[in-house]
Write a protein that holds these residues in place. Structure first.
Motif, PDB file in Angstrom:
ATOM      1  N   SER A 127      -1.539  -1.246  -6.125  1.00  0.00           N
ATOM      2  CA  SER A 127      -2.843  -1.823  -5.794  1.00  0.00           C
ATOM      3  C   SER A 127      -3.018  -3.244  -6.330  1.00  0.00           C
ATOM      4  O   SER A 127      -3.740  -4.048  -5.740  1.00  0.00           O
ATOM      5  CB  SER A 127      -3.970  -0.926  -6.305  1.00  0.00           C
TER       6      SER A 127
ATOM      7  N   MET B  47       0.831  -1.214   0.000  1.00  0.00           N
ATOM      8  CA  MET B  47       0.000   0.000   0.000  1.00  0.00           C
ATOM      9  C   MET B  47       0.859   1.255   0.000  1.00  0.00           C
ATOM     10  O   MET B  47       0.557   2.221  -0.703  1.00  0.00           O
ATOM     11  CB  MET B  47      -0.935   0.002   1.208  1.00  0.00           C
TER      12      MET B  47
ATOM     13  N   HIS C 281      -3.997  -6.470  -3.963  1.00  0.00           N
ATOM     14  CA  HIS C 281      -5.097  -7.385  -4.249  1.00  0.00           C
ATOM     15  C   HIS C 281      -4.635  -8.843  -4.225  1.00  0.00           C
ATOM     16  O   HIS C 281      -5.327  -9.716  -3.673  1.00  0.00           O
ATOM     17  CB  HIS C 281      -5.725  -7.042  -5.603  1.00  0.00           C
TER      18      HIS C 281
END
Length: 80
Positions: A37, A32, A41
């Motif tokens: 991103s 993060m 995930h």
């Protein structure tokens, strides 16, 4: 959704699963901070596999305790 590269969750103990979840949480934080991103995930999907297995094994242990076949939590946890 399960991560396709995680296959060892069945053989881990509850403590090992907890450690793995903690390790993945740290990696999610790093990803993060990097702003990646897609990586966040992917790690979250892997963490979900371990969290599901952790919940499954915890429930099984709790059910054994309720049936009298496992550890008696009344003796372990004293809230008085």
């Amino acid at each position: 959704m399960e991560h396709p590269l995680v296959s060892s969750a069945d053989s881990l103990t509850i403590d090992e699963l907890g450690s793995k979840i903690s390790e993945l949480n740290k990696k999610i934080g790093i990803a993060m901070r990097m702003g990646n991103s897609d990586l966040v995930h992917q790690i979250e999907m892997a963490r979900e596999v371990y969290q599901n297995k952790y919940a499954e094994k915890s429930a099984a242990l709790f059910n054994k305790a309720q049936d009298g076949k496992g550890p008696n939590f009344d003796q372990i946890i004293d809230i008085s």
